[in-house]
Write a protein that holds these residues in place. Structure first.
Motif, PDB file in Angstrom:
ATOM      1  N   SER A  39      30.904  15.205  22.975  1.00 43.05           N
ATOM      2  CA  SER A  39      29.617  14.612  23.372  1.00 43.05           C
ATOM      3  C   SER A  39      29.781  13.831  24.676  1.00 43.05           C
ATOM      4  O   SER A  39      30.870  13.374  25.015  1.00 43.05           O
ATOM      5  CB  SER A  39      29.084  13.686  22.267  1.00 43.05           C
ATOM      6  N   ASP A  40      28.688  13.672  25.384  1.00 45.45           N
ATOM      7  CA  ASP A  40      28.715  12.920  26.644  1.00 45.45           C
ATOM      8  C   ASP A  40      29.226  11.498  26.417  1.00 45.45           C
ATOM      9  O   ASP A  40      29.976  10.961  27.227  1.00 45.45           O
ATOM     10  CB  ASP A  40      27.333  12.890  27.289  1.00 45.45           C
ATOM     11  N   GLU A  41      28.806  10.899  25.304  1.00 40.50           N
ATOM     12  CA  GLU A  41      29.235   9.527  25.003  1.00 40.50           C
ATOM     13  C   GLU A  41      30.749   9.446  24.798  1.00 40.50           C
ATOM     14  O   GLU A  41      31.414   8.563  25.343  1.00 40.50           O
ATOM     15  CB  GLU A  41      28.523   9.023  23.749  1.00 40.50           C
ATOM     16  N   ASN A  42      31.308  10.385  24.047  1.00 44.92           N
ATOM     17  CA  ASN A  42      32.752  10.372  23.804  1.00 44.92           C
ATOM     18  C   ASN A  42      33.547  10.703  25.064  1.00 44.92           C
ATOM     19  O   ASN A  42      34.618  10.139  25.296  1.00 44.92           O
ATOM     20  CB  ASN A  42      33.118  11.327  22.677  1.00 44.92           C
ATOM     21  N   ARG A  43      33.035  11.604  25.872  1.00 50.16           N
ATOM     22  CA  ARG A  43      33.705  11.914  27.139  1.00 50.16           C
ATOM     23  C   ARG A  43      33.734  10.687  28.040  1.00 50.16           C
ATOM     24  O   ARG A  43      34.743  10.396  28.672  1.00 50.16           O
ATOM     25  CB  ARG A  43      33.009  13.080  27.848  1.00 50.16           C
ATOM     26  N   GLN A  44      32.617   9.977  28.103  1.00 44.45           N
ATOM     27  CA  GLN A  44      32.557   8.774  28.933  1.00 44.45           C
ATOM     28  C   GLN A  44      33.514   7.709  28.417  1.00 44.45           C
ATOM     29  O   GLN A  44      34.180   7.030  29.197  1.00 44.45           O
ATOM     30  CB  GLN A  44      31.125   8.237  28.989  1.00 44.45           C
ATOM     31  N   MET A  45      33.599   7.556  27.097  1.00 44.52           N
ATOM     32  CA  MET A  45      34.523   6.582  26.513  1.00 44.52           C
ATOM     33  C   MET A  45      35.958   6.928  26.883  1.00 44.52           C
ATOM     34  O   MET A  45      36.756   6.048  27.209  1.00 44.52           O
ATOM     35  CB  MET A  45      34.354   6.530  24.993  1.00 44.52           C
ATOM     36  N   TRP A  46      36.309   8.220  26.849  1.00 43.92           N
ATOM     37  CA  TRP A  46      37.669   8.634  27.214  1.00 43.92           C
ATOM     38  C   TRP A  46      37.948   8.288  28.669  1.00 43.92           C
ATOM     39  O   TRP A  46      39.005   7.768  29.004  1.00 43.92           O
ATOM     40  CB  TRP A  46      37.861  10.137  26.964  1.00 43.92           C
ATOM     41  N   LYS A  47      36.993   8.588  29.545  1.00 45.33           N
ATOM     42  CA  LYS A  47      37.166   8.282  30.975  1.00 45.33           C
ATOM     43  C   LYS A  47      37.364   6.785  31.191  1.00 45.33           C
ATOM     44  O   LYS A  47      38.243   6.376  31.947  1.00 45.33           O
ATOM     45  CB  LYS A  47      35.953   8.754  31.778  1.00 45.33           C
ATOM     46  N   GLU A  48      36.539   5.983  30.530  1.00 45.64           N
ATOM     47  CA  GLU A  48      36.651   4.533  30.695  1.00 45.64           C
ATOM     48  C   GLU A  48      38.009   4.031  30.223  1.00 45.64           C
ATOM     49  O   GLU A  48      38.638   3.217  30.890  1.00 45.64           O
ATOM     50  CB  GLU A  48      35.530   3.828  29.925  1.00 45.64           C
ATOM     51  N   TYR A  49      38.462   4.506  29.087  1.00 41.69           N
ATOM     52  CA  TYR A  49      39.730   4.014  28.538  1.00 41.69           C
ATOM     53  C   TYR A  49      40.939   4.508  29.329  1.00 41.69           C
ATOM     54  O   TYR A  49      41.882   3.768  29.570  1.00 41.69           O
ATOM     55  CB  TYR A  49      39.875   4.427  27.076  1.00 41.69           C
ATOM     56  N   ASN A  50      40.898   5.766  29.744  1.00 42.25           N
ATOM     57  CA  ASN A  50      42.077   6.354  30.383  1.00 42.25           C
ATOM     58  C   ASN A  50      42.075   6.311  31.901  1.00 42.25           C
ATOM     59  O   ASN A  50      43.135   6.164  32.508  1.00 42.25           O
ATOM     60  CB  ASN A  50      42.250   7.808  29.924  1.00 42.25           C
ATOM     61  N   LEU A  51      40.939   6.473  32.527  1.00 43.63           N
ATOM     62  CA  LEU A  51      40.905   6.598  33.988  1.00 43.63           C
ATOM     63  C   LEU A  51      40.476   5.340  34.714  1.00 43.63           C
ATOM     64  O   LEU A  51      40.682   5.221  35.910  1.00 43.63           O
ATOM     65  CB  LEU A  51      39.987   7.752  34.393  1.00 43.63           C
TER      66      LEU A  51
END
Length: 85
Positions: A39-51
């Motif tokens: 989902s867009d929300e989970n993808r954004q969370m991954w980006k925030e945490y990792n990138l």
């Protein structure tokens, strides 16, 4: 095959690589974590945490051929320890 080592800031500056990483993870891990992993929300969370981290411990090795990404390994070096994610 060519290899490139990038930190989180360098990956963030290459949106096609970010998309490749997320698409690959969703494709290979959604059977474990569920269908909403992409989902867009989970993808954004991954980006925030990792990138968007402020430390310099997160890195990835990208393998490519003829400019096309084929795979990657994410690793963290912290307190003289190596963690393969």
């Amino acid at each position: 095959m060519e290899f490139e080592i990038l930190n989180q800031k360098e990956v963030r500056e290459k949106p096609p690589l970010v998309s490749f990483m997320l698409d690959t993870m969703v494709e290979n891990l959604s059977y474990v974590y569920g269908d909403d992993m992409g989902s867009d929300e989970n993808r954004q969370m991954w980006k925030e945490y990792n990138l968007e981290r402020h430390d310099a411990t997160w890195h990835t090795v990208f393998g490519s051929r003829d400019g096309r990404p084929l795979g990657f390994i994410v690793y963290i070096i912290e307190n003289r320890s190596l963690y393969v994610c």
